[in-house]
Scaffold this motif. Structure first.
Motif, PDB file in Angstrom:
ATOM      1  N   UNK A  21     -15.506  -7.358   9.824  1.00 53.72           N
ATOM      2  CA  UNK A  21     -15.042  -6.025   9.447  1.00 53.72           C
ATOM      3  C   UNK A  21     -14.666  -5.973   7.971  1.00 53.72           C
ATOM      4  N   UNK A  22     -14.127  -7.063   7.457  1.00 48.79           N
ATOM      5  CA  UNK A  22     -13.779  -7.092   6.025  1.00 48.79           C
ATOM      6  C   UNK A  22     -15.013  -7.011   5.144  1.00 48.79           C
ATOM      7  N   UNK A  23     -16.095  -7.637   5.581  1.00 51.60           N
ATOM      8  CA  UNK A  23     -17.325  -7.574   4.788  1.00 51.60           C
ATOM      9  C   UNK A  23     -17.924  -6.165   4.853  1.00 51.60           C
ATOM     10  N   UNK A  24     -17.718  -5.506   5.992  1.00 53.27           N
ATOM     11  CA  UNK A  24     -18.164  -4.109   6.111  1.00 53.27           C
ATOM     12  C   UNK A  24     -17.392  -3.206   5.157  1.00 53.27           C
ATOM     13  N   UNK A  25     -16.060  -3.321   5.145  1.00 52.72           N
ATOM     14  CA  UNK A  25     -15.290  -2.384   4.321  1.00 52.72           C
ATOM     15  C   UNK A  25     -15.521  -2.637   2.829  1.00 52.72           C
ATOM     16  N   UNK A  26     -15.902  -3.865   2.468  1.00 56.24           N
ATOM     17  CA  UNK A  26     -16.297  -4.112   1.082  1.00 56.24           C
ATOM     18  C   UNK A  26     -17.584  -3.357   0.748  1.00 56.24           C
ATOM     19  N   UNK A  27     -18.478  -3.243   1.729  1.00 57.20           N
ATOM     20  CA  UNK A  27     -19.679  -2.427   1.541  1.00 57.20           C
ATOM     21  C   UNK A  27     -19.317  -0.956   1.430  1.00 57.20           C
ATOM     22  N   UNK A  28     -18.343  -0.529   2.235  1.00 55.66           N
ATOM     23  CA  UNK A  28     -17.905   0.869   2.198  1.00 55.66           C
ATOM     24  C   UNK A  28     -17.389   1.230   0.805  1.00 55.66           C
ATOM     25  N   UNK A  29     -16.676   0.304   0.174  1.00 52.04           N
ATOM     26  CA  UNK A  29     -16.154   0.564  -1.177  1.00 52.04           C
ATOM     27  C   UNK A  29     -17.278   0.883  -2.171  1.00 52.04           C
ATOM     28  N   UNK A  30     -18.481   0.394  -1.888  1.00 49.19           N
ATOM     29  CA  UNK A  30     -19.608   0.629  -2.803  1.00 49.19           C
ATOM     30  C   UNK A  30     -20.205   2.020  -2.644  1.00 49.19           C
ATOM     31  N   UNK A  31     -20.031   2.625  -1.460  1.00 44.93           N
ATOM     32  CA  UNK A  31     -20.740   3.875  -1.177  1.00 44.93           C
ATOM     33  C   UNK A  31     -19.810   5.049  -0.850  1.00 44.93           C
ATOM     34  N   UNK A  32     -18.511   4.780  -0.742  1.00 43.20           N
ATOM     35  CA  UNK A  32     -17.538   5.840  -0.517  1.00 43.20           C
ATOM     36  C   UNK A  32     -16.382   5.645  -1.492  1.00 43.20           C
ATOM     37  N   UNK A  33     -15.661   6.722  -1.754  1.00 46.45           N
ATOM     38  CA  UNK A  33     -14.573   6.661  -2.732  1.00 46.45           C
ATOM     39  C   UNK A  33     -13.304   6.164  -2.053  1.00 46.45           C
ATOM     40  N   UNK A  34     -13.275   4.863  -1.771  1.00 43.43           N
ATOM     41  CA  UNK A  34     -12.088   4.256  -1.180  1.00 43.43           C
ATOM     42  C   UNK A  34     -11.699   3.024  -1.994  1.00 43.43           C
ATOM     43  N   UNK A  35     -10.446   2.679  -1.877  1.00 43.39           N
ATOM     44  CA  UNK A  35      -9.912   1.475  -2.508  1.00 43.39           C
ATOM     45  C   UNK A  35      -9.100   0.725  -1.461  1.00 43.39           C
ATOM     46  N   UNK A  36      -9.368  -0.568  -1.301  1.00 45.60           N
ATOM     47  CA  UNK A  36      -8.747  -1.356  -0.238  1.00 45.60           C
ATOM     48  C   UNK A  36      -7.669  -2.267  -0.812  1.00 45.60           C
ATOM     49  N   UNK A  37      -6.503  -2.251  -0.172  1.00 52.05           N
ATOM     50  CA  UNK A  37      -5.438  -3.202  -0.463  1.00 52.05           C
ATOM     51  C   UNK A  37      -5.359  -4.175   0.702  1.00 52.05           C
ATOM     52  N   UNK A  38      -5.303  -5.467   0.391  1.00 48.11           N
ATOM     53  CA  UNK A  38      -5.371  -6.511   1.410  1.00 48.11           C
ATOM     54  C   UNK A  38      -3.991  -7.036   1.752  1.00 48.11           C
ATOM     55  N   UNK A  39      -3.792  -7.324   3.040  1.00 50.29           N
ATOM     56  CA  UNK A  39      -2.509  -7.818   3.536  1.00 50.29           C
ATOM     57  C   UNK A  39      -2.759  -8.931   4.553  1.00 50.29           C
ATOM     58  N   UNK A  40      -1.852  -9.876   4.600  1.00 46.09           N
ATOM     59  CA  UNK A  40      -1.960 -10.940   5.593  1.00 46.09           C
ATOM     60  C   UNK A  40      -1.195 -10.575   6.858  1.00 46.09           C
ATOM     61  N   UNK A  41      -1.733 -11.049   7.983  1.00 45.56           N
ATOM     62  CA  UNK A  41      -1.011 -11.052   9.247  1.00 45.56           C
ATOM     63  C   UNK A  41      -1.244 -12.433   9.851  1.00 45.56           C
ATOM     64  N   UNK A  42      -0.619 -12.709  10.985  1.00 42.18           N
ATOM     65  CA  UNK A  42      -0.747 -14.040  11.571  1.00 42.18           C
ATOM     66  C   UNK A  42      -1.021 -13.946  13.065  1.00 42.18           C
ATOM     67  N   UNK A  43      -2.188 -14.413  13.465  1.00 40.24           N
ATOM     68  CA  UNK A  43      -2.513 -14.475  14.886  1.00 40.24           C
ATOM     69  C   UNK A  43      -1.621 -15.482  15.605  1.00 40.24           C
ATOM     70  N   UNK A  44      -1.248 -16.547  14.924  1.00 45.61           N
ATOM     71  CA  UNK A  44      -0.360 -17.545  15.532  1.00 45.61           C
ATOM     72  C   UNK A  44       0.999 -16.927  15.838  1.00 45.61           C
ATOM     73  N   UNK A  45       1.525 -16.151  14.907  1.00 47.52           N
ATOM     74  CA  UNK A  45       2.802 -15.470  15.128  1.00 47.52           C
ATOM     75  C   UNK A  45       2.671 -14.404  16.208  1.00 47.52           C
ATOM     76  N   UNK A  46       1.601 -13.633  16.159  1.00 47.56           N
ATOM     77  CA  UNK A  46       1.381 -12.562  17.124  1.00 47.56           C
ATOM     78  C   UNK A  46       1.363 -13.085  18.557  1.00 47.56           C
ATOM     79  N   UNK A  47       0.766 -14.262  18.757  1.00 44.36           N
ATOM     80  CA  UNK A  47       0.537 -14.778  20.101  1.00 44.36           C
ATOM     81  C   UNK A  47       1.501 -15.876  20.538  1.00 44.36           C
ATOM     82  N   UNK A  48       2.503 -16.184  19.712  1.00 48.40           N
ATOM     83  CA  UNK A  48       3.324 -17.353  19.994  1.00 48.40           C
ATOM     84  C   UNK A  48       4.084 -17.257  21.327  1.00 48.40           C
ATOM     85  N   UNK A  49       4.450 -16.063  21.736  1.00 45.41           N
ATOM     86  CA  UNK A  49       5.201 -15.905  22.980  1.00 45.41           C
ATOM     87  C   UNK A  49       4.386 -15.239  24.087  1.00 45.41           C
ATOM     88  N   UNK A  50       3.075 -15.146  23.885  1.00 50.91           N
ATOM     89  CA  UNK A  50       2.220 -14.480  24.861  1.00 50.91           C
ATOM     90  C   UNK A  50       1.593 -15.487  25.820  1.00 50.91           C
TER      91      UNK A  50
END
Length: 202
Positions: A21-50
């Protein structure tokens, strides 16, 4: 007269779906007037108690390391370094089939033009609060039953789109147009069908 759309994208470098999906939205930046800001999340943190399968728990065992290195790089240099480092890490894992060893992460830092000593953050849990703050900034908008990729823009946030291949050029733009349209309806929560295609990282 069109105005630029500012989109926020949350990723964990271990996630193959976020990578595509990240590679897709980089393509979107080339053909649409958008600007992407990147943020980290953690799958390990998300799932630690699941209650997750042991195979997935094993997969996430080493997932803190690369996210900590991303956090350390962001703390030192700001958000602009996240994309090049993510690209280097994701290329190693998802295209080259490597695991996130110390050596692989060190190579990614070098490719991104960052200091070699940032690799030491892999084992430094002091970065975890920073990671959790960034994580919740995104996940609290969509709920804990989802993960990455998460995209937020114009007051809306969604998990996805989950795609098996990143479209290029105008096709990427049309998918973005459809994604934007769906988000305009506040009572739409989910579109889903069984995955029938192998992941294509090309």
């Amino acid at each position: 007269m069109s105005t630029r759309t500012n989109a926020d994208f949350w990723f964990d470098p271990a996630c193959p779906f976020a990578w595509i999906t990240s590679r897709w939205i980089l393509e979107v930046e080339k053909v649409r007037d958008i600007s992407v800001t990147w943020h980290i999340m953690s799958l390990a943190y998300l799932n630690q108690d699941k209650d997750i399968p042991q195979s997935y728990r094993d997969y996430l065992k080493d997932a803190w390391g690369p996210v900590r290195v991303l956090a350390a790089a962001e703390q030192k240099h700001g958000k602009d370094v996240l994309l090049p480092l993510y690209t280097a890490l994701g290329t190693a894992k998802h295209l080259d089939g490597k695991t996130f060893t110390r050596e692989v992460i060190a190579e990614a830092l070098e490719q991104a033009g960052l200091e070699a000593e940032l690799v030491d953050a892999m084992d430094d849990s002091s970065y975890d609060e920073w990671i959790k703050t960034s994580h919740h900034l995104g996940m609290d908008q969509v709920g804990n039953d989802v993960g990455t990729p998460t995209i937020a823009f114009e007051g809306e946030a969604f998990f996805g789109p989950v795609i098996s291949k990143a479209p290029k050029g105008e096709e990427a733009g049309r998918l973005w147009d459809g994604f934007v349209l769906v988000t305009k309806f506040p009572y739409v929560y989910e579109l889903k069908r069984a995955r029938t295609h192998e992941l294509d990282f090309s």
